[in-house]
Design a protein around this motif. Structure first.
Motif, PDB file in Angstrom:
ATOM      1  N   PRO A  50      73.311 117.627  38.326  1.00 29.03           N
ATOM      2  CA  PRO A  50      72.913 117.383  39.712  1.00 29.03           C
ATOM      3  C   PRO A  50      73.397 116.030  40.247  1.00 29.03           C
ATOM      4  CG  PRO A  50      71.008 117.272  38.262  1.00 29.03           C
ATOM      5  CD  PRO A  50      72.153 117.766  37.444  1.00 29.03           C
ATOM      6  N   ARG A  53      76.832 116.437  41.699  1.00 31.83           N
ATOM      7  CA  ARG A  53      76.803 117.156  42.975  1.00 31.83           C
ATOM      8  C   ARG A  53      76.238 116.289  44.096  1.00 31.83           C
ATOM      9  NH1 ARG A  53      74.557 122.711  40.594  1.00 31.83           N
ATOM     10  NH2 ARG A  53      73.081 121.211  39.831  1.00 31.83           N
ATOM     11  N   ILE A  54      75.222 115.512  43.789  1.00 33.32           N
ATOM     12  CA  ILE A  54      74.669 114.590  44.787  1.00 33.32           C
ATOM     13  C   ILE A  54      75.709 113.537  45.153  1.00 33.32           C
ATOM     14  CG2 ILE A  54      72.962 112.756  45.164  1.00 33.32           C
ATOM     15  CD1 ILE A  54      71.019 114.482  43.438  1.00 33.32           C
ATOM     16  N   SER A  55      76.373 112.986  44.146  1.00 38.97           N
ATOM     17  CA  SER A  55      77.411 111.978  44.392  1.00 38.97           C
ATOM     18  C   SER A  55      78.535 112.546  45.238  1.00 38.97           C
ATOM     19  CB  SER A  55      77.975 111.458  43.069  1.00 38.97           C
ATOM     20  OG  SER A  55      76.979 110.803  42.338  1.00 38.97           O
TER      21      SER A  55
END
Length: 78
Positions: A50, A53-55
């Motif tokens: 995650p 994906r957040i980055s």
């Protein structure tokens, strides 16, 4: 009654924040590869952690803002 001074200063803060984000954005090959993986191999992308994906989401938002402020967001762009 709405205090228009507060509203305008809020807009100014957002503009300044976006300008700083545009100025700070730098090309990142790893993030670009993650973005291409998302479209070319969604199953592998879904297995990524995650934080990646957040980055990637933050990177793409900053990239979009940089483009809006006239920055070259192509490979190696400044």
């Amino acid at each position: 009654m709405i205090d228009s001074r507060n509203w305008y200063s809020s807009l100014d803060r957002k503009t300044l924040k976006d300008q700083r984000r545009a100025d700070a954005w730098r090309w990142n090959e790893a993030m670009e590869q993650a973005a291409s993986l998302r479209s070319s191999n969604p199953e592998a992308y879904d297995r990524m952690g995650p934080m990646v994906r957040i980055s990637l989401g933050l990177y793409e938002n900053d990239k979009q803002i940089a483009a809006q402020y006239g920055r070259d967001v192509n490979k190696g762009g400044n």
